[in-house]
Design an enzyme around this catalytic site. Sequence first.
Site, PDB file in Angstrom:
ATOM      1  CB  THR A  75      -0.942   0.002   1.215  1.00 62.11           C
ATOM      2  OG1 THR A  75      -1.931  -1.021   1.045  1.00 62.11           O
ATOM      3  CG2 THR A  75      -1.653   1.336   1.364  1.00 62.11           C
ATOM      4  CG  ASN A 147      -7.405  -7.476  -4.415  1.00 54.41           C
ATOM      5  OD1 ASN A 147      -7.357  -6.867  -5.481  1.00 54.41           O
ATOM      6  ND2 ASN A 147      -8.187  -7.085  -3.420  1.00 54.41           N
ATOM      7  CD  GLN A 175      -3.474 -10.919  -3.153  1.00 55.12           C
ATOM      8  OE1 GLN A 175      -3.268 -12.106  -2.908  1.00 55.12           O
ATOM      9  NE2 GLN A 175      -3.938 -10.084  -2.229  1.00 55.12           N
ATOM     10  CB  SER A 195       2.605  -6.984   1.100  1.00 52.31           C
ATOM     11  OG  SER A 195       2.290  -5.613   1.077  1.00 52.31           O
ATOM     12  CB  ALA A 196       6.820  -9.555   4.031  1.00 52.88           C
ATOM     13  CG  HIS A 197       0.776  -9.178   4.914  1.00 50.87           C
ATOM     14  ND1 HIS A 197      -0.549  -9.503   4.767  1.00 50.87           N
ATOM     15  CD2 HIS A 197       0.944  -7.981   4.304  1.00 50.87           C
ATOM     16  CE1 HIS A 197      -1.162  -8.536   4.110  1.00 50.87           C
ATOM     17  NE2 HIS A 197      -0.276  -7.601   3.812  1.00 50.87           N
ATOM     18  CB  THR A 233      14.320   3.797  12.050  1.00 54.73           C
ATOM     19  OG1 THR A 233      14.847   4.991  12.625  1.00 54.73           O
ATOM     20  CG2 THR A 233      15.202   2.619  12.406  1.00 54.73           C
ATOM     21  CB  CYS A 319      -7.274  -2.778   2.198  1.00 55.30           C
ATOM     22  SG  CYS A 319      -5.885  -3.910   2.283  1.00 55.30           S
TER      23      CYS A 319
END
Length: 367
Positions: A75, A147, A175, A195-197, A233, A319
């Site tokens: 996102t 998605n 996706q 996105s890692a998740h 960071t 989302c």
Amino acid sequence: MTGTPKKVYLDYNATSPIINEIADLYSNGELFFGNPSSIHFAGRHSRSLVNSCRRSLAKFLSAKEENIFFTSGATEANALIINGIVSSGTVESVLCTSIEHPSVLDNVPSKNHLKVLPNGQIDLENLEHVLQKYSSRVLVSLMFANNETGIIQPIKETADLVHKYNGLIFSDAAQAFGRLSFDINSLGLDFISISAHKFGGPQGVGALISREIVDFNPLYAGGGQERFKRAGTENTQGILGLKIALEKLPKYYNSEEIDKLRIRFEEKLLQKRPDAVIFGDGIERLPNTTCIALPGISSETQVIRLDLEGYAVSAGSACSSGKISPSHVLLSMGVDDKIAKCAIRVSMGPETKWEELEGFLEIWSNF
């Protein structure tokens, strides 16, 4: 007295369970990372971890290390490239399809939303017609795979067309990454987001990847991290988790086996409910995704009743603040509003068992 129903998770397109190796890392109580920008030993160690992930991701995608920018997820990466490339003056405007994820759609003026065909794929003839109207360079945003429906887009053909008119192409690959094998060079993609998740990594970390060095502005000022493109960071713990998930992908995600499971599931589904509609049937889709409508039974009713039986599925994008409304994706495909209001998404993962899908069908087919 009945007991608590067994929990079956069938919403992998929303997020996937974190893989065991990452969960173990996070729960061992020994995690400590310095700030990657610090010059002392703790900072240098964190910097080496961040850079090792950058190398792994570059190798996985046949990209260059210096063109990988870590973010909090797709996102943010989507907003970063769409807004940053316009404000830098690199492109005049951004175009996107009408079926994109809200994180793309909401960053592109509605007048720049492109048509899709009834099969859910981009209308390339319409795209060329639109591109011919621009005298300056534009960025075209086309998600790799949807998605909601899982429908895969003609990425290479679209990239070739966009480049024919000196444009740039960006793909939200959240996706597709990890579920489909690809590299950005052979496809001609100028940018992608991940996105890692979505592939077993932690939530809250992702990346924007550029094929070549192209100028774009950061979303905000505040630091020189990620080569001055993303201040703040770096999420070292999350980035390390992304790297572990990346390394485990070949064993964690077997696309061929999941695809067989989905095909078997859809065949059985239509046997039990011939009145059901599978969107994207006959079109190349993600191996794990089935978007189905049960005419006369609202999406909300299906999701709630399945939840009460212990099955987690969704209706539309996750989302959307928990709202259930007709899918903008299906409406863009020309699906009747009454049918669109009856659609749900079943998305499988590596842990999904056939017995769980049978249990789902037994309940769902009796609605």
